[in-house]
Enzyme design. Structure first.
Site, PDB file in Angstrom:
ATOM      1  N   PHE A   4      46.785 -24.653 -94.218  1.00  0.00           N
ATOM      2  CA  PHE A   4      48.239 -24.659 -94.042  1.00  0.00           C
ATOM      3  C   PHE A   4      48.905 -25.663 -94.981  1.00  0.00           C
ATOM      4  CE2 PHE A   4      46.931 -23.493 -89.519  1.00  0.00           C
ATOM      5  CZ  PHE A   4      47.066 -22.126 -89.759  1.00  0.00           C
ATOM      6  N   ARG A  38      52.242 -25.001 -91.718  1.00  0.00           N
ATOM      7  CA  ARG A  38      52.363 -24.639 -90.302  1.00  0.00           C
ATOM      8  C   ARG A  38      53.623 -25.317 -89.748  1.00  0.00           C
ATOM      9  NH1 ARG A  38      47.299 -26.321 -86.568  1.00  0.00           N
ATOM     10  NH2 ARG A  38      48.130 -28.389 -87.055  1.00  0.00           N
ATOM     11  N   SER A  57      48.369 -39.985 -77.679  1.00  0.00           N
ATOM     12  CA  SER A  57      48.109 -39.242 -78.914  1.00  0.00           C
ATOM     13  C   SER A  57      48.997 -39.754 -80.036  1.00  0.00           C
ATOM     14  CB  SER A  57      48.437 -37.773 -78.648  1.00  0.00           C
ATOM     15  OG  SER A  57      48.499 -37.054 -79.839  1.00  0.00           O
ATOM     16  N   ALA A  58      48.531 -39.578 -81.254  1.00  0.00           N
ATOM     17  CA  ALA A  58      49.351 -39.903 -82.425  1.00  0.00           C
ATOM     18  C   ALA A  58      50.604 -39.038 -82.464  1.00  0.00           C
ATOM     19  CB  ALA A  58      48.532 -39.677 -83.687  1.00  0.00           C
ATOM     20  N   GLY A  85      56.141 -27.530 -87.911  1.00  0.00           N
ATOM     21  CA  GLY A  85      55.956 -28.757 -87.132  1.00  0.00           C
ATOM     22  C   GLY A  85      54.946 -29.720 -87.725  1.00  0.00           C
ATOM     23  N   ASN A 108      38.505 -29.691 -63.413  1.00  0.00           N
ATOM     24  CA  ASN A 108      38.679 -28.360 -62.800  1.00  0.00           C
ATOM     25  C   ASN A 108      38.116 -27.252 -63.692  1.00  0.00           C
ATOM     26  OD1 ASN A 108      40.557 -28.239 -64.832  1.00  0.00           O
ATOM     27  ND2 ASN A 108      42.309 -27.751 -63.519  1.00  0.00           N
ATOM     28  N   LYS A 166      53.384 -36.606 -73.689  1.00  0.00           N
ATOM     29  CA  LYS A 166      52.653 -37.860 -73.948  1.00  0.00           C
ATOM     30  C   LYS A 166      53.634 -39.027 -74.063  1.00  0.00           C
ATOM     31  CE  LYS A 166      48.513 -36.214 -73.898  1.00  0.00           C
ATOM     32  NZ  LYS A 166      47.577 -36.562 -72.830  1.00  0.00           N
ATOM     33  N   TYR A 173      54.413 -30.580 -75.721  1.00  0.00           N
ATOM     34  CA  TYR A 173      53.182 -31.370 -75.590  1.00  0.00           C
ATOM     35  C   TYR A 173      53.427 -32.823 -76.037  1.00  0.00           C
ATOM     36  CZ  TYR A 173      48.693 -33.469 -76.620  1.00  0.00           C
ATOM     37  OH  TYR A 173      47.655 -34.356 -76.671  1.00  0.00           O
ATOM     38  N   ASN A 213      42.891 -26.292 -83.784  1.00  0.00           N
ATOM     39  CA  ASN A 213      42.703 -27.526 -84.560  1.00  0.00           C
ATOM     40  C   ASN A 213      41.695 -27.276 -85.689  1.00  0.00           C
ATOM     41  OD1 ASN A 213      43.084 -29.155 -81.501  1.00  0.00           O
ATOM     42  ND2 ASN A 213      44.455 -29.494 -83.210  1.00  0.00           N
ATOM     43  N   LEU A 214      41.788 -28.118 -86.704  1.00  0.00           N
ATOM     44  CA  LEU A 214      41.017 -27.878 -87.932  1.00  0.00           C
ATOM     45  C   LEU A 214      39.502 -27.758 -87.696  1.00  0.00           C
ATOM     46  CD1 LEU A 214      41.030 -27.656 -91.031  1.00  0.00           C
ATOM     47  CD2 LEU A 214      40.849 -30.141 -91.122  1.00  0.00           C
TER      48      LEU A 214
HETATM   49  P1  NAD Z   1      39.878 -31.119 -73.361  1.00  0.00           P
HETATM   50  O1  NAD Z   1      40.757 -29.975 -73.012  1.00  0.00           O
HETATM   51  O2  NAD Z   1      38.575 -30.819 -73.997  1.00  0.00           O
HETATM   52  O3  NAD Z   1      39.607 -32.028 -72.074  1.00  0.00           O
HETATM   53  C1  NAD Z   1      40.497 -32.111 -70.997  1.00  0.00           C
HETATM   54  C2  NAD Z   1      39.689 -31.838 -69.733  1.00  0.00           C
HETATM   55  O4  NAD Z   1      40.555 -31.949 -68.612  1.00  0.00           O
HETATM   56  C3  NAD Z   1      39.123 -30.420 -69.695  1.00  0.00           C
HETATM   57  O5  NAD Z   1      37.756 -30.484 -69.383  1.00  0.00           O
HETATM   58  C4  NAD Z   1      39.906 -29.702 -68.596  1.00  0.00           C
HETATM   59  O6  NAD Z   1      39.097 -28.769 -67.926  1.00  0.00           O
HETATM   60  C5  NAD Z   1      40.332 -30.866 -67.725  1.00  0.00           C
HETATM   61  N1  NAD Z   1      41.594 -30.667 -66.996  1.00  0.00           N
HETATM   62  C6  NAD Z   1      42.799 -30.278 -67.480  1.00  0.00           C
HETATM   63  N2  NAD Z   1      43.715 -30.253 -66.491  1.00  0.00           N
HETATM   64  C7  NAD Z   1      43.072 -30.648 -65.354  1.00  0.00           C
HETATM   65  C8  NAD Z   1      43.472 -30.836 -64.009  1.00  0.00           C
HETATM   66  N3  NAD Z   1      44.716 -30.569 -63.606  1.00  0.00           N
HETATM   67  N4  NAD Z   1      42.566 -31.275 -63.115  1.00  0.00           N
HETATM   68  C9  NAD Z   1      41.281 -31.548 -63.492  1.00  0.00           C
HETATM   69  N5  NAD Z   1      40.848 -31.368 -64.760  1.00  0.00           N
HETATM   70  C10 NAD Z   1      41.736 -30.935 -65.673  1.00  0.00           C
HETATM   71  O7  NAD Z   1      40.744 -32.090 -74.275  1.00  0.00           O
HETATM   72  P2  NAD Z   1      40.269 -33.334 -75.144  1.00  0.00           P
HETATM   73  O8  NAD Z   1      40.349 -32.952 -76.570  1.00  0.00           O
HETATM   74  O9  NAD Z   1      39.009 -33.895 -74.610  1.00  0.00           O
HETATM   75  O10 NAD Z   1      41.485 -34.317 -74.859  1.00  0.00           O
HETATM   76  C11 NAD Z   1      41.454 -35.224 -73.799  1.00  0.00           C
HETATM   77  C12 NAD Z   1      42.786 -35.918 -73.716  1.00  0.00           C
HETATM   78  O11 NAD Z   1      43.072 -36.534 -74.960  1.00  0.00           O
HETATM   79  C13 NAD Z   1      43.972 -35.016 -73.408  1.00  0.00           C
HETATM   80  O12 NAD Z   1      44.851 -35.718 -72.567  1.00  0.00           O
HETATM   81  C14 NAD Z   1      44.617 -34.777 -74.763  1.00  0.00           C
HETATM   82  O13 NAD Z   1      45.994 -34.520 -74.641  1.00  0.00           O
HETATM   83  C15 NAD Z   1      44.350 -36.112 -75.441  1.00  0.00           C
HETATM   84  N6  NAD Z   1      44.273 -36.045 -76.893  1.00  0.00           N
HETATM   85  C16 NAD Z   1      43.396 -35.192 -77.518  1.00  0.00           C
HETATM   86  C17 NAD Z   1      43.326 -35.159 -78.899  1.00  0.00           C
HETATM   87  C18 NAD Z   1      42.396 -34.212 -79.621  1.00  0.00           C
HETATM   88  O14 NAD Z   1      42.596 -33.970 -80.801  1.00  0.00           O
HETATM   89  N7  NAD Z   1      41.365 -33.688 -78.977  1.00  0.00           N
HETATM   90  C19 NAD Z   1      44.149 -35.997 -79.666  1.00  0.00           C
HETATM   91  C20 NAD Z   1      45.020 -36.848 -79.010  1.00  0.00           C
HETATM   92  C21 NAD Z   1      45.070 -36.872 -77.615  1.00  0.00           C
HETATM   93  C1  WQD Z   2      44.942 -31.026 -89.015  1.00  0.00           C
HETATM   94  C2  WQD Z   2      45.358 -30.525 -90.388  1.00  0.00           C
HETATM   95  C3  WQD Z   2      46.767 -28.590 -90.323  1.00  0.00           C
HETATM   96  C4  WQD Z   2      43.989 -25.750 -88.676  1.00  0.00           C
HETATM   97  C5  WQD Z   2      46.954 -32.016 -83.532  1.00  0.00           C
HETATM   98  C6  WQD Z   2      48.039 -32.320 -82.541  1.00  0.00           C
HETATM   99  C7  WQD Z   2      47.982 -33.768 -82.174  1.00  0.00           C
HETATM  100  C8  WQD Z   2      46.572 -34.181 -81.708  1.00  0.00           C
HETATM  101  C9  WQD Z   2      45.535 -33.770 -82.696  1.00  0.00           C
HETATM  102  C10 WQD Z   2      46.453 -33.947 -79.330  1.00  0.00           C
HETATM  103  C11 WQD Z   2      46.821 -30.104 -90.453  1.00  0.00           C
HETATM  104  C12 WQD Z   2      45.438 -28.285 -90.987  1.00  0.00           C
HETATM  105  C13 WQD Z   2      44.531 -26.917 -89.174  1.00  0.00           C
HETATM  106  C14 WQD Z   2      43.775 -24.669 -89.564  1.00  0.00           C
HETATM  107  C15 WQD Z   2      44.629 -26.011 -91.365  1.00  0.00           C
HETATM  108  N1  WQD Z   2      46.194 -33.522 -80.493  1.00  0.00           N
HETATM  109  N2  WQD Z   2      44.847 -27.037 -90.499  1.00  0.00           N
HETATM  110  N3  WQD Z   2      44.097 -24.849 -90.887  1.00  0.00           N
HETATM  111  O1  WQD Z   2      48.021 -31.039 -86.288  1.00  0.00           O
HETATM  112  O2  WQD Z   2      46.998 -33.205 -87.127  1.00  0.00           O
HETATM  113  O3  WQD Z   2      47.172 -32.770 -84.712  1.00  0.00           O
HETATM  114  O4  WQD Z   2      45.675 -32.372 -82.977  1.00  0.00           O
HETATM  115  O5  WQD Z   2      47.143 -34.867 -79.029  1.00  0.00           O
HETATM  116  O6  WQD Z   2      48.915 -33.911 -81.174  1.00  0.00           O
HETATM  117  O7  WQD Z   2      49.290 -32.014 -83.122  1.00  0.00           O
HETATM  118  O8  WQD Z   2      45.522 -31.516 -86.026  1.00  0.00           O
HETATM  119  O9  WQD Z   2      43.459 -30.270 -86.419  1.00  0.00           O
HETATM  120  O10 WQD Z   2      45.545 -28.988 -85.837  1.00  0.00           O
HETATM  121  O11 WQD Z   2      45.383 -30.076 -88.056  1.00  0.00           O
HETATM  122  O12 WQD Z   2      44.914 -26.124 -92.558  1.00  0.00           O
HETATM  123  O13 WQD Z   2      43.319 -23.577 -89.175  1.00  0.00           O
HETATM  124  O14 WQD Z   2      44.586 -29.342 -90.660  1.00  0.00           O
HETATM  125  O15 WQD Z   2      47.820 -27.928 -90.955  1.00  0.00           O
HETATM  126  O16 WQD Z   2      47.315 -30.439 -91.705  1.00  0.00           O
HETATM  127  P1  WQD Z   2      47.029 -32.108 -86.125  1.00  0.00           P
HETATM  128  P2  WQD Z   2      44.934 -30.152 -86.515  1.00  0.00           P
END
Ligand code: NAD
Ligand code: WQD
Length: 404
Positions: free
Chosen positions: A276, A351, A160-161, A353, A40, A211, A207, A257-258
């Site tokens: 952080f 940070r 996710s982790a 959490g 979307n 998951k 969040y 994210n980092l």
């Molecule tokens: P992202 O936001 O880049 O991709 C998600 C995509 O889904 C987006 O393009 C968004 O437009 C689309 N979307 C969201 N809700 C929708 C809906 N209702 N209908 C249709 N499309 C929809 O995120 P990502 O980083 O690619 O992550 C993908 C998946 O992996 C997510 O479920 C996220 O929770 C999980 N995940 C991501 C990370 C990470 O660090 N990126 C880590 C662990 C898990």
């Molecule tokens: C990584 C490290 C921060 C930003 C998150 C979600 C997890 C998964 C992956 C989806 C941490 C540090 C970050 C900044 C910093 N996503 N940092 N300055 O927290 O390990 O995981 O993304 O499922 O659910 O919690 O990833 O990239 O945010 O942080 O110092 O501006 O970098 O404190 O130690 P995180 P992150």
């Protein structure tokens, strides 16, 4: 194998234009799969589709192969239209059940579904929990019901982790069975089980809970209905991008994210990186994470599509991580070395959490999926830098806003 006249089969990728989804779509196409993308565009741009088409066209030309089909539907996967879409890829066929009775059932041309669509910001989920539960959990339940109706039971879920919550505090590589199973139970720093307040169990944000609940729902569905073959892939910290520099992480919302933050520092959109925490019990005091190249994550999905435990299906979770830890400072230094730039640092407090160490055990994925990561943290930095340079040089591909 497709024969002349036979209907092609597809992999349906929901959220397929997002960061991980787009890289997985590209990898699927490179492997010769036809792909249906549903997105979307809530957190991505349609120009990603154009980049995917450019990349797969040149790949197929170089290999002398025909280009697989790419069908894009701009659609919220929770809308009723999703059912019509699934129907349009299905045929009604006559089957005979075990009692010898004839009945009409759907036979789908969708051979597998990879579900990326979700909201993913930890901070935002604290402000808008119901929206997170709606998209990440309610949407998933309705989707599973629709898939069941059309006899599509091969499902891969983006977990996710984050589901490990307080288990990270033990500092050991996390195994898939190391979940906090009850809200009141956790582990202390020595890895012993201790009673915890629900909020301290580590699943401290909505969040994370979306998951966790989603995995439980999927496991229950698979236990009740033997047709399901469900894999939950628990990504650790996916980073990097396709080496072409044409695909990368370019979210619509604020980067937290980092690596997205580092990208903004490199492009000049931010003056410095807030680090952080400098007093974690790690080799340089900054937190340790398991950064995994997004292409390795994408390949994990291809391996997972073929998973089937003893031909019996069911539910199985796998970690997708590199298996080794890198500190935040090491990640910064590797990017500085690649870009030949100094990244200004602002030493900040921890940070809320955050955990000190979060590293995957990759044993199960290696053994059961035959998957192993190939790319290094240096490659992640090189590919990210390439993406940054290309993005800065060539900001808009379809008149779309550039947000890096
Ligand atoms: P992202 O936001 O880049 O991709 C998600 C995509 O889904 C987006 O393009 C968004 O437009 C689309 N979307 C969201 N809700 C929708 C809906 N209702 N209908 C249709 N499309 C929809 O995120 P990502 O980083 O690619 O992550 C993908 C998946 O992996 C997510 O479920 C996220 O929770 C999980 N995940 C991501 C990370 C990470 O660090 N990126 C880590 C662990 C898990
Ligand atoms: C990584 C490290 C921060 C930003 C998150 C979600 C997890 C998964 C992956 C989806 C941490 C540090 C970050 C900044 C910093 N996503 N940092 N300055 O927290 O390990 O995981 O993304 O499922 O659910 O919690 O990833 O990239 O945010 O942080 O110092 O501006 O970098 O404190 O130690 P995180 P992150």
């Amino acid at each position: 194998q497709q024969f002349p006249g036979a209907s092609p089969s597809f992999i349906l990728v929901i959220g397929g234009l997002g960061y991980i989804g787009s890289h997985t779509v590209l990898e699927l196409l490179r492997e010769g799969h036809n792909v249906i993308i549903v997105d979307n565009l809530s957190n991505c741009y349609e120009s990603v589709l154009h980049s995917i088409k450019v990349l797969i066209t040149s790949h197929c030309k170089a290999k002398g192969r025909s280009i697989p089909l790419i069908h894009f539907h701009r659609l919220d996967y929770r809308r009723r239209t999703m059912s019509l879409l699934l129907e349009s890829y299905s045929d009604l066929v006559m089957t005979i059940d075990s009692a010898g009775k004839q009945k009409m059932t759907y036979q789908s041309r969708i051979s597998g579904v990879i579900h990326f669509a979700a909201y993913k910001s930890v901070v935002e989920s604290l402000k808008r929990p119901l929206q997170y539960y709606q998209n990440n959990v309610c949407g998933l339940v309705c989707l599973m019901q629709q898939l069941d109706k059309y006899n599509i039971h091969n499902f891969i879920f983006s977990s996710s982790a984050t589901v490990y919550g307080a288990r990270c505090n033990a500092g050991l590589p996390l195994r898939e069975e190391d979940l906090v199973h009850h809200p009141e139970e956790g582990v202390d720093a020595a890895g012993n089980r201790v009673a915890l307040e629900p909020s301290a169990a580590g699943l401290s944000c909505p969040y994370a809970r979306t998951k966790y609940f989603a995995e439980a729902i999927l496991a229950d569905a698979a236990a009740a209905h033997p047709a399901w073959r469900i894999v939950a892939l628990r990504y650790f910290n996916p980073v990097g991008c396709d080496p072409s520099g044409l695909l990368g992480e370019n979210p619509r919302g604020e980067a937290t994210n980092l690596y997205p933050v580092l990208t903004q520092v490199l492009t000049g959109a931010r003056p410095s990186l807030d680090v952080f925490g400098s007093n974690w019990a790690t080799r340089d005091g900054t937190a340790v994470r398991d950064f995994i190249h997004v292409l390795d994550v994408a390949r994990g999905h291809i391996s997972a599509l073929a998973w089937d435990r003893d031909g019996c299906g069911g539910f199985r979770a796998f970690n997708l991580g590199s298996g080794s830890g890198t500190t935040v400072l090491e990640a910064v230094r590797s990017l500085e070395a690649t870009a030949d730039r100094i990244i200004p640092l602002n030493w900040a407090g921890r940070r809320p959490g955050d955990v000190g160490v979060c590293v995957a055990s990759t044993e199960r994925a290696r053994k059961e999926l035959g998957w192993s990561p190939r790319e290094s943290i240096v490659q992640c930095a090189a590919d990210l830098w390439n993406f940054v340079q290309r993005s800065v040089r060539k900001p808009c591909s379809e008149g779309e806003e550039q947000v890096l």
